[in-house]
Design a protein around this motif. Structure first.
Motif, PDB file in Angstrom:
ATOM      1  N   GLU A  61      -6.895  -5.125  -8.206  1.00  0.00           N
ATOM      2  CA  GLU A  61      -7.833  -6.230  -8.303  1.00  0.00           C
ATOM      3  C   GLU A  61      -8.567  -6.496  -6.990  1.00  0.00           C
ATOM      4  O   GLU A  61      -9.612  -7.144  -6.978  1.00  0.00           O
ATOM      5  CB  GLU A  61      -7.119  -7.523  -8.734  1.00  0.00           C
ATOM      6  N   ALA A  62      -8.021  -6.027  -5.877  1.00  0.00           N
ATOM      7  CA  ALA A  62      -8.598  -6.339  -4.563  1.00  0.00           C
ATOM      8  C   ALA A  62      -9.961  -5.684  -4.358  1.00  0.00           C
ATOM      9  O   ALA A  62     -10.868  -6.294  -3.827  1.00  0.00           O
ATOM     10  CB  ALA A  62      -7.642  -5.928  -3.454  1.00  0.00           C
ATOM     11  N   MET A  64      -2.418  -9.524  -3.107  1.00  0.00           N
ATOM     12  CA  MET A  64      -3.429  -8.485  -3.310  1.00  0.00           C
ATOM     13  C   MET A  64      -3.410  -7.473  -2.168  1.00  0.00           C
ATOM     14  O   MET A  64      -3.807  -6.325  -2.354  1.00  0.00           O
ATOM     15  CB  MET A  64      -4.813  -9.110  -3.446  1.00  0.00           C
ATOM     16  N   VAL A  65      -2.937  -7.892  -0.988  1.00  0.00           N
ATOM     17  CA  VAL A  65      -2.846  -7.001   0.175  1.00  0.00           C
ATOM     18  C   VAL A  65      -1.429  -7.065   0.715  1.00  0.00           C
ATOM     19  O   VAL A  65      -0.854  -8.146   0.842  1.00  0.00           O
ATOM     20  CB  VAL A  65      -3.845  -7.414   1.283  1.00  0.00           C
ATOM     21  N   GLY A 116      -3.636 -12.914   0.082  1.00  0.00           N
ATOM     22  CA  GLY A 116      -4.471 -12.949  -1.109  1.00  0.00           C
ATOM     23  C   GLY A 116      -3.682 -12.945  -2.397  1.00  0.00           C
ATOM     24  O   GLY A 116      -4.038 -12.219  -3.320  1.00  0.00           O
ATOM     25  N   ASN A 171       2.175 -10.295   3.159  1.00  0.00           N
ATOM     26  CA  ASN A 171       1.332 -10.329   1.968  1.00  0.00           C
ATOM     27  C   ASN A 171       0.188 -11.295   2.188  1.00  0.00           C
ATOM     28  O   ASN A 171       0.326 -12.275   2.910  1.00  0.00           O
ATOM     29  CB  ASN A 171       2.146 -10.786   0.753  1.00  0.00           C
ATOM     30  N   PHE A 175      -3.254  -2.228  -1.364  1.00  0.00           N
ATOM     31  CA  PHE A 175      -4.109  -3.207  -2.014  1.00  0.00           C
ATOM     32  C   PHE A 175      -3.851  -3.126  -3.507  1.00  0.00           C
ATOM     33  O   PHE A 175      -3.707  -2.042  -4.052  1.00  0.00           O
ATOM     34  CB  PHE A 175      -5.595  -2.905  -1.752  1.00  0.00           C
ATOM     35  N   SER A 176      -3.816  -4.266  -4.179  1.00  0.00           N
ATOM     36  CA  SER A 176      -3.690  -4.252  -5.633  1.00  0.00           C
ATOM     37  C   SER A 176      -5.025  -3.782  -6.213  1.00  0.00           C
ATOM     38  O   SER A 176      -6.063  -3.881  -5.568  1.00  0.00           O
ATOM     39  CB  SER A 176      -3.342  -5.639  -6.159  1.00  0.00           C
ATOM     40  N   ARG A 188     -10.574   2.193  -2.538  1.00  0.00           N
ATOM     41  CA  ARG A 188      -9.274   1.717  -2.070  1.00  0.00           C
ATOM     42  C   ARG A 188      -8.647   2.614  -1.010  1.00  0.00           C
ATOM     43  O   ARG A 188      -8.196   2.124   0.023  1.00  0.00           O
ATOM     44  CB  ARG A 188      -8.326   1.533  -3.255  1.00  0.00           C
TER      45      ARG A 188
END
Length: 106
Positions: free
Chosen positions: A58-59, A39-40, A36, A34, A55-56, A65
């Motif tokens: 928010e990323a 986020m990743v 960020g 994981n 990726f979330s 994406r």
């Protein structure tokens, strides 16, 4: 070490069987990395093959994406292939003989 050629053959066959079993076990190993603040997420197997990349929301902008995920996965796969080839070459040099095909997944 055995000096009888038949004993040597049995020893090498046992080593080959053990290596095959280890490679199969590594195929089923999973590790998740994981970054960020989650986020990743990258999932690898024991052969260092990329299994999944996420990726979330928010990323990045959600419209980008999927493209970015595919590109990151391809880059990681390319890098791990090069590492495996390097390892095979290094071990071949260290052992003074070429390693069999399939060693380190290459």
């Amino acid at each position: 070490m055995a000096s009888n050629p038949l004993e040597l053959l049995k020893l090498f066959q046992g080593m080959q069987k053990n290596m095959g079993e280890m490679q199969e076990k590594l195929r089923n190993v999973r590790a998740t990395g994981n970054a960020g603040g989650d986020m990743v997420e990258v999932v690898l197997n024991g052969h260092l093959d990329v299994i999944d990349v996420k990726f979330s929301p928010e990323a990045f902008d959600s419209s980008d994406r999927e493209v970015l995920e595919d590109l990151v996965q391809a880059a990681f796969s390319d890098a791990t292939t090069k590492i495996k080839e390097h390892l095979r070459d290094e071990f071949s040099t260290a052992m003074g003989m070429p390693l069999p095909p399939g060693m380190f997944g290459t």
